[in-house]
Design a protein around this motif. Structure first.
Motif, PDB file in Angstrom:
ATOM      1  N   ASP A   1       0.843  -1.198   0.000  1.00  0.00           N
ATOM      2  CA  ASP A   1       0.000   0.000   0.000  1.00  0.00           C
ATOM      3  C   ASP A   1       0.880   1.251   0.000  1.00  0.00           C
ATOM      4  OD1 ASP A   1      -2.094   1.706   0.057  1.00  0.00           O
ATOM      5  OD2 ASP A   1      -2.748   1.251   2.101  1.00  0.00           O
TER       6      ASP A   1
ATOM      7  N   PRO B   1       0.596   4.089  -1.803  1.00  0.00           N
ATOM      8  CA  PRO B   1      -0.071   5.398  -1.755  1.00  0.00           C
ATOM      9  C   PRO B   1      -0.372   5.880  -0.332  1.00  0.00           C
ATOM     10  CG  PRO B   1      -1.005   4.069  -3.504  1.00  0.00           C
ATOM     11  CD  PRO B   1      -0.100   3.168  -2.737  1.00  0.00           C
ATOM     12  N   THR B   2      -0.761   4.964   0.570  1.00  0.00           N
ATOM     13  CA  THR B   2      -1.055   5.385   1.941  1.00  0.00           C
ATOM     14  C   THR B   2       0.213   5.837   2.646  1.00  0.00           C
ATOM     15  OG1 THR B   2      -2.892   3.821   2.014  1.00  0.00           O
ATOM     16  CG2 THR B   2      -2.082   4.656   4.113  1.00  0.00           C
TER      17      THR B   2
ATOM     18  N   GLU C   1      -5.493  10.020  -5.559  1.00  0.00           N
ATOM     19  CA  GLU C   1      -5.213   9.431  -6.872  1.00  0.00           C
ATOM     20  C   GLU C   1      -3.880   9.914  -7.429  1.00  0.00           C
ATOM     21  OE1 GLU C   1      -8.385  10.150  -9.512  1.00  0.00           O
ATOM     22  OE2 GLU C   1      -9.855   8.955  -8.417  1.00  0.00           O
TER      23      GLU C   1
ATOM     24  N   LEU D   1      -0.964   7.594  -6.623  1.00  0.00           N
ATOM     25  CA  LEU D   1      -0.904   6.242  -7.156  1.00  0.00           C
ATOM     26  C   LEU D   1       0.296   6.101  -8.083  1.00  0.00           C
ATOM     27  CD1 LEU D   1      -4.676   5.693  -7.999  1.00  0.00           C
ATOM     28  CD2 LEU D   1      -3.425   4.871  -6.001  1.00  0.00           C
TER      29      LEU D   1
ATOM     30  N   ARG E   1       2.210   5.454 -11.325  1.00  0.00           N
ATOM     31  CA  ARG E   1       1.876   5.566 -12.739  1.00  0.00           C
ATOM     32  C   ARG E   1       2.960   4.884 -13.555  1.00  0.00           C
ATOM     33  NH1 ARG E   1       0.511  11.960 -12.174  1.00  0.00           N
ATOM     34  NH2 ARG E   1      -1.592  11.754 -11.314  1.00  0.00           N
TER      35      ARG E   1
END
Length: 722
Positions: free
Chosen positions: A53, A55-56, A99, A102, A104
């Motif tokens: 995880d 992004p968190t 978002e 995230l 890419r």
């Protein structure tokens, strides 16, 4: 007292688990070996994330800074990134929220688009003759994907169109806009070095675009271009496009209005491919690369000589009787330093290349080379040598040129070596009395009459040779314009020829000017074709820049002397003697002139180019010459068609070439019948034009010309109204 002692013995409970990393006094972070972790603020778990995880984890770092619980530098160090990365995370979070944090991944985000169905679609579009860019747009894929598909997959051969007997016979009807059969196997063989040129295969079909350009083949065969090039450039190189295919491609694109190599990008490659018997025309880079390979052989002079010999042999004595000579200036727009020349059409001196052209009596091109001497007088000696090599020792040809070649000494030398001279007389001119003119009529080869008011007499033109005064006897024919009274004087050594014929030949010199004008507009005569350069001759003598500056300074001093003389003269004219100041000014001016003149005499008028302009270069014109030879042959072929068309079209003098251009761009049916290739053209814009084209087709069919590279005899016709 007992209570106080008990409280002192109790240890405070820890606010964060053991092993946590301090970020600030309020913030601690704990991460396990798998990548999961938590952030504690004043002992309470505020953010927590698992191993995958990411992004968190980024969100925790961003919000710690946002709530000002720690400095940005402290957070970046604890999370193992630099401050710039943390700034980027914060910016993405502000713009897109979570978002934006995230991951890419670059490149395709989903499964590959190159499925079996998409691969089949790409191959089918290629079979239609589309370019890779057009295929990519139609199929919705990248051009790189199209390239990889075509490179690794053999294109399927399209099934033949279903047969039908629309004309009542057993022969199948032609397929409209038929696409050429892909030649994938032959391209692969050429790439492997096993093929030195694909053989032409005729694509039969109806209403094929640009097929009218095949009308030029009989006239092109008369120029001898393909045979001459094959004998000069026969290298046996492994390639899909043979030398014959490349030459025909350049001729066809020039005739349909795209004479430069870049024109290939503006024409349908399949339509051009049909004309040369292949599936598609070469790309621009292929044509340039192949022409550069030919240029490295440095055989363009031999190609021009072969074309000229063939042209004169086909034209007979009439073609070798008179030669028009003139120079043509091609402006240079590159960044290198090139010798300047005067461009007459724009009345400006600029970097340019001066070419010397030789044309026949009709203005058709014969020879061209880069002039070594900027004066036409200096070039005429080489012209005479080249013409003598073409016509032989027994011929007595005439060389016609304008006043740029004026040199009585040269006239005498040319006359002594078996040449007649024809040129305009240079001023000063002595006008003839009007009573000396009589009307002379000349009838040309087409039966047209030309009226000339002429007078003639013998004149002696003097010149100096080795400090001796000499004379050359010439014939002067003067033409009178009865409307304006203007007289034009012509000099020649053709003593026994009819005066009207001599005048007609002299004024026919404009056919060479028309050749330059038409070639510039329609056959890219001024195109550089290559920006390559080569070293100049460092020993070539050029005007000395230092001497030029000294002469300029001397001229200024002489003007000052003239001013002093004028002041002294005015004083004497007024009756008062010149005072000391005027005499001193005159004396100083005279001394300065003497000093500068003496200094100028010590400087040579000319010095080697390597000393004056070491950075100067010349254009490497070999590739340009090859393209000029092809375009010249195309022009000569078009001129021959225009002369054939003249008896069948009343406005041929004004519209013959525009009519031919319409023919070249029209559609036609191609059909092989036994040993014949039938080219049936669509009607033109007006009935009179269509009738002229039908008459031309009959004459071209009578030549029994074979399609290049095959045994198929060309048969031309025009579709009827049925």
């Amino acid at each position: 007292m007992v209570v106080a002692q008990t409280q002192a013995m109790v240890q405070p409970l820890p606010l964060v688990p053991h092993g946590s990393v301090r970020i600030s006094d309020a913030v601690w972070m704990l991460e396990d070996t798998d990548g999961g972790g938590s952030v504690f603020v004043w002992g309470q778990v505020t953010w927590s994330w698992s191993a995958d995880d990411t992004p968190t984890r980024k969100l925790a770092a961003v919000q710690i800074v946002s709530i000002k619980a720690a400095f940005q530098r402290q957070v970046a160090g604890a999370f193992g990134v630099d401050e710039d990365t943390l700034i980027l995370w914060r910016k993405r979070y502000e713009e897109s929220g979570v978002e934006g944090l995230l991951i890419r991944r670059p490149g395709p985000k989903g499964p590959s688009k190159l499925t079996d169905e998409k691969r089949a679609e790409i191959l089918a579009l290629r079979a239609e003759g589309l370019t890779q860019q057009a295929i990519a747009e139609r199929a919705g894929v990248s051009k790189n994907m199209v390239f990889r598909t075509l490179k690794t997959t053999a294109a399927p051969v399209p099934a033949p169109a279903p047969a039908s007997a629309g004309d009542g016979s057993e022969r199948p009807s032609l397929t409209p806009l038929a696409r050429p059969t892909p030649r994938t196997a032959e391209r692969q063989a050429a790439r492997a070095g096993m093929l030195s040129g694909a053989e032409p295969v005729i694509t039969e079909g109806a209403s094929l675009p640009l097929a009218g350009a095949l009308l030029v083949l009989p006239a092109l065969a008369a120029t001898g271009l393909l045979e001459a090039a094959a004998s000069i450039y026969a290298t046996g190189r492994a390639a899909f496009y043979s030398l014959r295919s490349l030459l025909l491609c350049v001729v066809f694109v020039a005739l349909v209005g795209e004479p430069r190599a870049e024109g290939l990008t503006r024409l349908d490659p399949a339509s051009l491919g049909r004309l040369v018997g292949l599936d598609r025309a070469p790309e621009v880079k292929t044509l340039r690369r192949r022409m550069e390979e030919l240029a490295t052989l440095e055989r363009s002079n031999g190609l021009f000589s072969a074309l000229a010999r063939h042209h004169l042999a086909a034209g007979g004595e009439e073609a070798s009787g008179i030669f028009y000579v003139d120079g043509h200036v091609r402006a240079y727009h590159g960044g290198r330093e090139i010798q300047k020349a005067h461009v007459a059409r724009i009345r400006l001196a600029m970097p340019a290349v001066l070419d010397t052209w030789v044309c026949d009596r009709f203005g058709d091109g014969l020879l061209v080379w880069e002039a070594k001497d900027p004066s036409l007088v200096g070039e005429l000696k080489k012209v005479a040598a080249e013409i003598r090599r073409l016509v032989g020792e027994d011929a007595w040809p005439t060389i016609c040129f304008d006043r740029g070649g004026w040199s009585p000494k040269l006239f005498k030398e040319l006359s002594d070596t078996g040449f007649d001279v024809l040129t305009y007389r240079k001023e000063p001119l002595r006008l003839e009395p009007k009573s000396a003119f009589t009307l002379r009529v000349f009838t040309d080869e087409r039966g047209r009459s030309h009226d000339y008011w002429l007078s003639e007499r013998r004149v002696a033109i003097s010149y100096r040779d080795k400090n001796k005064k000499r004379r050359v006897i010439m014939r002067q024919i003067t033409r009178l314009d009865p409307l304006s009274g203007h007289q034009t004087q012509v000099l020649t050594t053709k003593m026994g020829a009819d005066a009207a014929l001599v005048a007609h030949l002299m004024f026919g010199r404009w056919c060479e000017e028309n050749f330059f004008r038409y070639m510039r507009a329609h056959f890219a005569l001024d195109a550089l074709d290559s920006y390559a350069t080569k070293d100049e001759d460092p020993d070539r003598l050029v005007p000395n820049p230092a001497r030029r500056a000294a002469d300029k300074e001397l001229a200024s001093a002489r003007r000052s002397l003239t001013t002093a003389q004028s002041a002294q003269g005015k004083a004497a004219f007024s009756g008062r003697p010149a005072d000391h100041e005027l005499r001193q000014a005159f004396s100083d001016a005279q001394a300065e002139v003497d000093r500068l003149a003496a200094a100028a005499r010590t400087l040579p008028a000319k010095v080697p180019l390597g000393q004056a302009r070491p950075e100067m270069v010349r254009m490497a014109s070999e590739r340009k010459r090859i393209m000029d030879a092809i375009r010249m042959a195309a022009y000569n072929a078009e001129s021959a068609l225009a002369r054939m068309l003249a008896p069948h079209y009343a406005r041929a003098d004004d519209e013959a070439r525009s009519l031919l251009h319409e023919m070249f761009r029209t559609s036609a049916d191609l059909e092989v019948k036994g040993s014949e290739l039938h080219v049936t053209l669509e009607p033109l814009s007006a009935p009179r034009r269509t009738r002229a084209m039908a008459a031309l087709c009959e004459e071209l069919t009578a030549t029994k010309t074979l399609y290049p590279g095959t045994d198929l005899r060309l048969v031309y016709a025009v579709k009827t109204g049925e």
